[in-house]
Design a protein around this motif. Structure first.
Motif, mmCIF file in Angstrom:
data_model
loop_
_atom_site.group_PDB
_atom_site.id
_atom_site.type_symbol
_atom_site.label_atom_id
_atom_site.label_comp_id
_atom_site.label_asym_id
_atom_site.label_seq_id
_atom_site.Cartn_x
_atom_site.Cartn_y
_atom_site.Cartn_z
ATOM 1 N N VAL A 1 0.839 -1.198 0.000
ATOM 2 C CA VAL A 1 0.000 0.000 0.000
ATOM 3 C C VAL A 1 0.867 1.238 0.000
ATOM 4 O O VAL A 1 0.661 2.183 -0.772
ATOM 5 C CB VAL A 1 -0.931 0.011 1.235
ATOM 6 C CG1 VAL A 1 -1.612 1.364 1.363
ATOM 7 C CG2 VAL A 1 -1.950 -1.088 1.138
ATOM 8 N N ALA A 2 1.883 1.253 0.875
ATOM 9 C CA ALA A 2 2.768 2.415 0.968
ATOM 10 C C ALA A 2 3.477 2.668 -0.361
ATOM 11 O O ALA A 2 3.800 3.804 -0.701
ATOM 12 C CB ALA A 2 3.785 2.207 2.084
ATOM 13 N N LYS A 3 3.725 1.584 -1.114
ATOM 14 C CA LYS A 3 4.408 1.752 -2.401
ATOM 15 C C LYS A 3 3.456 2.235 -3.492
ATOM 16 O O LYS A 3 3.898 2.711 -4.532
ATOM 17 C CB LYS A 3 5.027 0.423 -2.842
ATOM 18 C CG LYS A 3 6.226 -0.010 -2.023
ATOM 19 C CD LYS A 3 6.824 -1.289 -2.600
ATOM 20 C CE LYS A 3 8.022 -1.748 -1.796
ATOM 21 N NZ LYS A 3 8.657 -2.936 -2.388
ATOM 22 N N PRO B 1 13.008 -3.291 -6.950
ATOM 23 C CA PRO B 1 11.897 -2.874 -6.097
ATOM 24 C C PRO B 1 12.241 -1.624 -5.301
ATOM 25 O O PRO B 1 13.311 -1.523 -4.717
ATOM 26 C CB PRO B 1 11.699 -4.083 -5.166
ATOM 27 C CG PRO B 1 12.152 -5.235 -5.982
ATOM 28 C CD PRO B 1 13.297 -4.721 -6.796
ATOM 29 N N ARG B 2 11.316 -0.654 -5.328
ATOM 30 C CA ARG B 2 11.581 0.641 -4.726
ATOM 31 C C ARG B 2 11.629 0.549 -3.203
ATOM 32 O O ARG B 2 11.083 -0.355 -2.593
ATOM 33 C CB ARG B 2 10.463 1.616 -5.124
ATOM 34 C CG ARG B 2 9.095 1.202 -4.571
ATOM 35 C CD ARG B 2 7.979 1.930 -5.273
ATOM 36 N NE ARG B 2 7.975 1.651 -6.694
ATOM 37 C CZ ARG B 2 7.233 2.286 -7.572
ATOM 38 N NH1 ARG B 2 6.426 3.250 -7.160
ATOM 39 N NH2 ARG B 2 7.285 1.993 -8.849
ATOM 40 N N TYR B 3 12.300 1.541 -2.643
ATOM 41 C CA TYR B 3 12.347 1.629 -1.188
ATOM 42 C C TYR B 3 11.191 2.488 -0.717
ATOM 43 O O TYR B 3 10.866 3.496 -1.329
ATOM 44 C CB TYR B 3 13.668 2.267 -0.738
ATOM 45 C CG TYR B 3 13.828 2.268 0.759
ATOM 46 C CD1 TYR B 3 13.499 3.383 1.513
ATOM 47 C CD2 TYR B 3 14.279 1.133 1.415
ATOM 48 C CE1 TYR B 3 13.619 3.369 2.888
ATOM 49 C CE2 TYR B 3 14.405 1.110 2.794
ATOM 50 C CZ TYR B 3 14.076 2.223 3.516
ATOM 51 O OH TYR B 3 14.205 2.201 4.885
ATOM 52 N N VAL B 4 10.574 2.065 0.349
ATOM 53 C CA VAL B 4 9.535 2.914 0.930
ATOM 54 C C VAL B 4 9.866 3.110 2.402
ATOM 55 O O VAL B 4 10.156 2.147 3.110
ATOM 56 C CB VAL B 4 8.126 2.293 0.710
ATOM 57 C CG1 VAL B 4 7.969 0.955 1.396
ATOM 58 C CG2 VAL B 4 7.050 3.241 1.169
ATOM 59 N N PRO B 5 9.906 4.370 2.869
ATOM 60 C CA PRO B 5 10.334 4.630 4.245
ATOM 61 C C PRO B 5 9.382 3.983 5.259
ATOM 62 O O PRO B 5 8.186 3.871 5.027
ATOM 63 C CB PRO B 5 10.289 6.150 4.370
ATOM 64 C CG PRO B 5 10.166 6.673 3.003
ATOM 65 C CD PRO B 5 9.583 5.605 2.151
ATOM 66 N N VAL B 6 9.968 3.590 6.374
ATOM 67 C CA VAL B 6 9.209 2.946 7.440
ATOM 68 C C VAL B 6 8.017 3.801 7.854
ATOM 69 O O VAL B 6 6.928 3.300 8.122
ATOM 70 C CB VAL B 6 10.140 2.700 8.653
ATOM 71 C CG1 VAL B 6 9.356 2.278 9.868
ATOM 72 C CG2 VAL B 6 11.182 1.664 8.298
ATOM 73 N N ALA B 7 8.219 5.133 7.871
ATOM 74 C CA ALA B 7 7.138 6.027 8.290
ATOM 75 C C ALA B 7 5.940 5.909 7.357
ATOM 76 O O ALA B 7 4.792 5.967 7.791
ATOM 77 C CB ALA B 7 7.639 7.468 8.338
ATOM 78 N N LYS B 8 6.196 5.719 6.076
ATOM 79 C CA LYS B 8 5.094 5.606 5.109
ATOM 80 C C LYS B 8 4.331 4.309 5.327
ATOM 81 O O LYS B 8 3.108 4.264 5.169
ATOM 82 C CB LYS B 8 5.656 5.610 3.677
ATOM 83 C CG LYS B 8 5.614 6.944 2.998
ATOM 84 C CD LYS B 8 5.633 6.782 1.489
ATOM 85 C CE LYS B 8 5.640 8.144 0.807
ATOM 86 N NZ LYS B 8 6.207 8.087 -0.545
#
Lengths: 608, 328, 262
Positions: free
Chosen positions: C75-77, C190-197
């Protein structure tokens, strides 16, 4: 037309130009993100006293500092006199004399005028003939030198030669008014911005901005971060101190501040606050910083280079714009609690090399919780030093334990890499482990961990003492509780790690320990707050180096150590320093000249 | 079990793949163990002459259809399914390579039959077929017995030496027909890789790096060793994906298959996808910090240790030996 | 366009794998689950296609330990909807998983119609088959595996897909839509998504749960795992012992004997 009318017209024009421009800056600052900097007013006033009135940081470069000190005070005297004269000139009916009609003021003006001119001459000679590297030799700077000279000379000539005093008065006033109108368009905006910058400066040098989504647009920075751009006088002290810059990385802290100034002025990116990253500042500049804090420690106006870079890193992380090895490290930290991607259970494998077992603070109470840190636990090159520390603690009779796989990376470097959420997650995991364990104090052999454990982890967790092992050893030595059996007659040098030194002002404890061991310490030319970073901080140890760099910071540093006569041992107290310097020594083939030793290894030797 | 043992002969761009012979060798043992004949199944268009080399089998079932010219898994599977329904073999061995991946699963599901994946060896136990399968990147071995009268097994490369599957004998060739519809999956063209600076398949010595090399900068260390040994640097897939080495240096199922005199595997775990590319090397030396790394299953000599410490030491030792040799 | 992504959690091999007492399966106690690597690529490819052509990405996964984290990360991605299938027996095989997923895809509202169903080419525990061809067959859709690039040919009609062959060769395919693709690698990592997101996603988005349909007897025959054990490589390689200098010396000697050190 009467004089007053001319003066009014000139004043209104000058103040108008000045005011309009200054107001546009204020508007930009007001439209930026909030940041609380109104606390501890007493401390802040002291900062202003020391750094603005006292010009302390400027005096670190003695010649330029002394010159600037005199120019500054000359400015203060002349500014006071100017406003006095202006008020009297604009309101002729006021029953006060002109400033230069008052004898003691004349004396002050004369003395400071001469001193100021002398200082100006020194400054000019330095700027044009002996300029230190990275001093911005702009046309702006030349104009300002000339204007100040005219201001001082006109006053002095007017004071000395009565027949031209009126003419000189006008020359003086017009020049100052002109200067004032020009000021907000020049780097001399620092005159106005920097006292505010200092007053609103960070009270804790190593503290980083509160959690945010990062900044790429002008209105995403905080007002204090934008103010740094306006306060910058382009002196270049930050560049001279920066290990990334001096190694040939793309980053120049001074240019960063210059771009911030352009951003405030609407001259960077799309002119409207956007397009900053990519055009004005490139990602490789943003990623080059090692967070060593040298720039901020040297900056006379207390600019905040590292927080600005950090906010931009947060933005890049949000975009996923980082090199793959950093991404890998962050993923590993998220999933395994360490950057190596190794199973959490393997964290305590190093203890198998000891002849005794270390208490598990989760299972039995201990006095000292030893927070070992990622590198010391997982990197095989550090096992010897980590084991030495364990043996030292044991021989000293300390009741200590570790958290085994309940310990996670402290999160400091994840935060500096721009992953604030990851820092919070790691911190919370560690706090959970702390809550379940039984201990009275924390000691750590890892300065990066020390910094956040001491300053950032909430004090609600029992407010226990956090010490770096050099502080603990130093305290034990002072109380006579460290059983040292012999003196090590070695000549050594010592590297102050960034997170112990500049970040936390721990300089004397390690030196006290070395002295107690009988070591003869030859200081590095760049020591204490001038120590030159090994290059591993800010997450850089997880990143790839760009192909075109002159010399890695660690190599420069070991060369510096190797250049000291009689010194064959470089003492370190940080695990990352140990691996960085060992690697550097191997890379340039200095193995026969220099070896790196962790202080614990020497303490163990001295304990017999 | 009744019915023949069938081995799918993998044909691609006019040639039979090496794995065909490896799997035939395995199939031979299985067929003999079950006491049934071994049939090689060759599907394609106009490639009958390739069937001659399949003499390890007792017979060859050759299917010619224009839609089978290029191996499209859906079509191969449909053809095989029709043949199986008609002739009812007891086992179908399908190669696990980029060319044939998916065929085994499709045949099985089309027939409502089980499928076994990841097989590296087959034993006959109580007259039944037992597949020894390698899972979890090579870390776990599972012994599996498929239920029912037909065992569909996907076989890794290297199950048996290819030479054991070659034979001078001429097999009897039977032609069969299948009905195929035009496909919804159409191959338009092949894209051959650009020639790299070096042809790994022609090297005598390869120094290969995997994730354990940790960073792009450390590849220089591997290059020093390769240089000292007179060879070239290669890499496993993760290293190429990171961009640390170009595609021309990839060894493995999607990269090159190499057979050098010496293959040094540094920090390579040894997942089957990589083993596929180097298993036939004459001498394999592996360095890995994980004592349980599957690479040690295929290596001749193994060193459990830190790659970044062992690598320079090795280079130094080789260099010292060379200078000593020159002065001797 | 609507892209359906199928995710599967597999045992994380970074941890030591232990065998269960019955000797036929992994011991679940010490197991951590991680998203299958090529499934992550499938998700990335879906998101790239969405960024290029607009549309929706729906993610579907079977319930498993730590799957929620994978779904919220999706979802965050950028995934629009995430659906979890609950009620499966623990230790179900790939075949059973594929059957369940195929049934859910057909029965659950909003999953079909989809232009593409993307999933990883193969997972490390696919002992009895691969998800992509299994699902493709049950849905009656075309299938292509080992795909590394997907581009929209004629929107709604077909895609162009690049498949990997040995030796660095690639094949350019035209696949009619709707289709199932087994992704080997996305066009970008695969993209990185920050933990906060991801944490924000946990608070703002819900995972749709759906019960696994009573599986019609698939009619297919199962496989019987007779024994499972750790692959101890003790047998094959001759291990050289000692510190780096010692092992280097030994190895150097061995190579010299074979004439490999000239």
């Amino acid at each position: 037309m009467p004089d007053a009318l001319y003066l009014w017209i000139l004043t209104l024009v000058s103040f108008g130009l000045f005011g309009r421009r200054a107001y546009s800056y204020v508007k930009v600052l007001l439209g930026a993100r909030a940041e609380k900097r109104w606390d501890h007013v007493g401390q802040r006033l002291k900062l202003v006293l020391v750094n603005v009135l006292g010009q302390r940081r400027l005096l670190e470069e003695p010649v330029a500092g002394a010159a600037h000190f005199l120019i500054f005070w000359a400015f203060m005297v002349y500014a006071t006199s100017f406003f006095w004269n202006l008020v009297r000139g604009l309101f002729p009916f006021l029953p006060i004399p002109f400033a230069d009609q008052v004898p003691w003021v004349r004396v002050l003006l004369a003395v400071f005028g001469v001193l100021g001119l002398a200082a100006l001459a020194v400054a000019a000679v330095r700027r044009y003939f002996f300029a230190p590297p990275r001093l911005e030799k702009s046309r702006d700077a030349s104009i300002i030198l000339a204007l100040i000279a005219v201001v001082l000379i006109s006053a002095l000539v007017g004071l000395r030669f009565q027949e031209v005093s009126r003419a000189m008065w006008w020359v003086h006033m017009v020049t100052v008014l002109g200067f004032m109108a020009y000021l907000p368009y020049s780097k001399h905006m620092h005159l106005l911005a920097s006292p505010f910058g200092v007053f609103f400066g960070s009270l804790q040098p190593g503290s980083m901005p509160a959690a945010s989504e990062g900044a790429a647009r002008r209105d995403e920075f905080t007002w204090r971060q934008l103010l740094s751009g306006l306060a910058c006088a382009e002196c270049g002290r930050c560049d001279r101190a920066c290990p990334a810059f001096n190694s040939g990385f793309a980053l120049s802290p001074k240019m960063l501040m210059h771009h911030m100034k352009e951003l405030v002025r609407g001259e960077a990116g799309d002119g409207n606050g956007g397009g900053f990253i990519g055009s004005a500042v490139k990602p490789e500049e943003i990623w080059a910083c090692t967070s060593c804090l040298a720039c901020m420690t040297r900056c006379p106006v207390m600019n905040e280079h590292v927080p600005v870079l950090l906010e931009m890193r947060r933005h890049l992380v949000g975009e996923g714009d980082m090199d793959k090895s950093l991404q890998e490290a962050l993923k590993n930290l998220t999933r395994y609690g360490n950057s190596f991607g190794t199973a959490p259970r393997a964290r305590s494998k190093w203890t198998q090399q000891l002849q005794f077992s270390i208490k598990d603070a989760r299972k039995e109470p201990v006095h000292y919780l030893w927070f070992v840190g990622d590198y010391a636990s997982y990197d095989p090159r550090l096992a010897a030093a980590t084991c030495a520390a364990a043996r030292v603690f044991r021989k000293a009779g300390l009741d200590f334990g570790i958290l085994y796989d309940g310990e996670y990376n402290s999160g400091n470097d994840a935060r500096l890499a721009g992953e604030e959420g990851l820092y919070e997650t790691l911190r919370d995991k560690n706090l959970k482990s702390f809550a379940k364990a039984h201990f009275d104090e924390v000691v750590t052999t890892d300065p990066h961990s020390f910094h956040v454990l001491k300053n950032e982890y909430p004090a609600t967790n029992g407010a226990r003492t956090v010490r770096h092992h050099t502080q603990l050893l130093s305290d034990l030595i002072l109380s006579g509780e460290l059983p040292l059996k012999k003196k090590l007659r070695m000549t050594v040098t010592y590297h102050d790690p960034c997170y112990l030194g500049r970040y936390n002002a721990v300089f004397n404890a390690p030196r006290r320990v070395m002295a107690a061991l009988g070591l003869k310490l030859v200081e590095m030319p760049q020591n204490r707050t001038y120590a030159y970073c090994c290059g591993a901080g800010g997450g850089r140890i997880w990143m790839e180096d760009p192909p075109v760099i002159k010399e890695r910071p660690a190599i420069t540093r070991v060369r510096e150590a190797a250049s000291l006569r009689g010194v064959h041992t470089l003492v370190v107290v940080c695990p990352k320093d140990l691996v960085m310097f060992q690697d550097a020594i191997k890379t340039i083939g200095l193995e026969d000249k220099l070896e790196v030793k962790e202080l614990s290894e020497l303490v163990e030797q001295a304990m017999g | 079990m009744t019915g023949n043992v069938w081995v799918v002969a993998e044909q691609w761009r006019g040639h039979l793949s090496e794995i065909t012979y490896e799997t035939l060798a395995l199939g031979r043992e299985v067929a003999d163990g079950l006491g049934v004949p071994l049939t090689a199944v060759l599907a394609g268009s106009g490639i009958q002459e390739l069937a001659q080399t399949l003499g390890c089998a007792d017979s060859v079932l050759y299917v010619d259809h224009p839609l089978l010219a290029e191996p499209i898994p859906e079509l191969c599977a449909e053809a095989l399914a029709q043949l199986i329904e008609a002739r009812k073999p007891c086992a179908l061995l399908v190669p696990l390579t980029n060319v044939s991946l998916g065929v085994g699963t499709l045949v099985a599901t089309r027939l409502g039959n089980s499928a076994v994946n990841f097989c590296k060896d087959i034993q006959i136990v109580d007259g039944k077929l037992r597949a020894i399968c390698v899972m979890y990147g090579g870390k776990i071995e599972a012994a599996v017995e498929p239920a029912g009268g037909l065992a569909i097994v996907g076989v890794w490369p290297g199950a048996r030496p290819a030479d054991k599957g070659r034979s001078e004998r001429s097999p009897s060739i039977e032609e069969a027909t299948v009905t195929l519809e035009d496909t919804r999956v159409r191959l338009k063209r092949y894209i051959d890789p650009e020639a790299g600076d070096v042809d790994l398949t022609k090297q005598d010595v390869l120094v290969a790096v995997g994730r354990g090399i940790q960073s792009r900068d450390n590849i220089a260390l591997a290059e020093e060793l390769a240089h000292a040994l007179g060879g070239e640097v290669a890499g496993s897939r993760p290293v190429i994906d990171q961009g640390w080495l170009p595609l021309s240096r990839q060894v493995g199922k999607s990269g090159l298959a190499v057979k050098p005199k010496l293959y040094v595997a540094l920090g390579i775990s040894g997942a089957p996808e990589h083993i596929e590319g180097m298993k036939d090397s004459a001498l394999i030396v592996a360095v890995n910090s994980d004592a349980g790394a599957p690479i040690f299953n295929v290596a001749h000599y193994g060193i459990v240790g830190d790659v970044l410490e062992t690598l320079p030491a090795l280079t130094e030792a080789i260099a010292a030996r060379k200078t000593a040799g020159h002065h001797a | 366009m609507h892209i359906l992504v199928l995710l599967k959690m597999v045992p994380d091999v970074v941890e030591d794998l232990e065998i269960a007492p019955d000797g036929k399966a992994l011991d679940l106690e010490y197991l951590r689950m991680i998203l299958s690597e090529s499934d992550d690529h499938a998700l990335e490819q879906a998101l790239l296609l969405k960024e290029r052509h607009g549309g929706k990405v729906t993610v579907l996964a079977l319930d498993a330990p730590e799957v929620d984290d994978a779904l919220f990360t999706a979802v965050a991605k950028g995934a629009d909807r995430v659906v979890k299938v609950v009620g499966m027996d623990a230790g179900s095989t790939t075949r059973q998983a594929a059957s369940a997923l195929a049934q859910v895809i057909q029965k659950e509202t909003g999953l079909m119609p989809a232009d593409l169903v993307l999933t990883g080419v193969q997972a490390i525990d696919d002992l009895d088959g691969l998800i992509a061809p299994l699902v493709a067959h049950e849905l009656g859709l075309p299938y292509l595996g080992i795909v590394t690039r997907v581009s929209l040919d004629a929107p709604g009609q077909s895609v162009q897909a690049i498949k990997e062959y040995p030796g660095g060769v690639h094949g350019e395919f035209e696949v009619k839509l709707p289709a199932v693709l087994g992704m080997q690698a996305a066009e970008k990592p695969p993209r990185y998504v920050p933990v906060a997101k991801v944490r924000t996603a946990m608070k703002s988005q819900k995972i749709d749960c759906t019960l696994v349909p009573t599986l019609a007897d698939g009619g297919w025959l199962a496989i019987d795992v007779v024994e499972m054990k750790r692959n101890e490589p003790a047998g094959h390689a001759e291990m050289l012992e000692g510190d780096p200098d010692q092992v280097s010396g030994k190895l150097c000697g061995i190579l010299a004997e074979r004439g490999l050190v000239a």
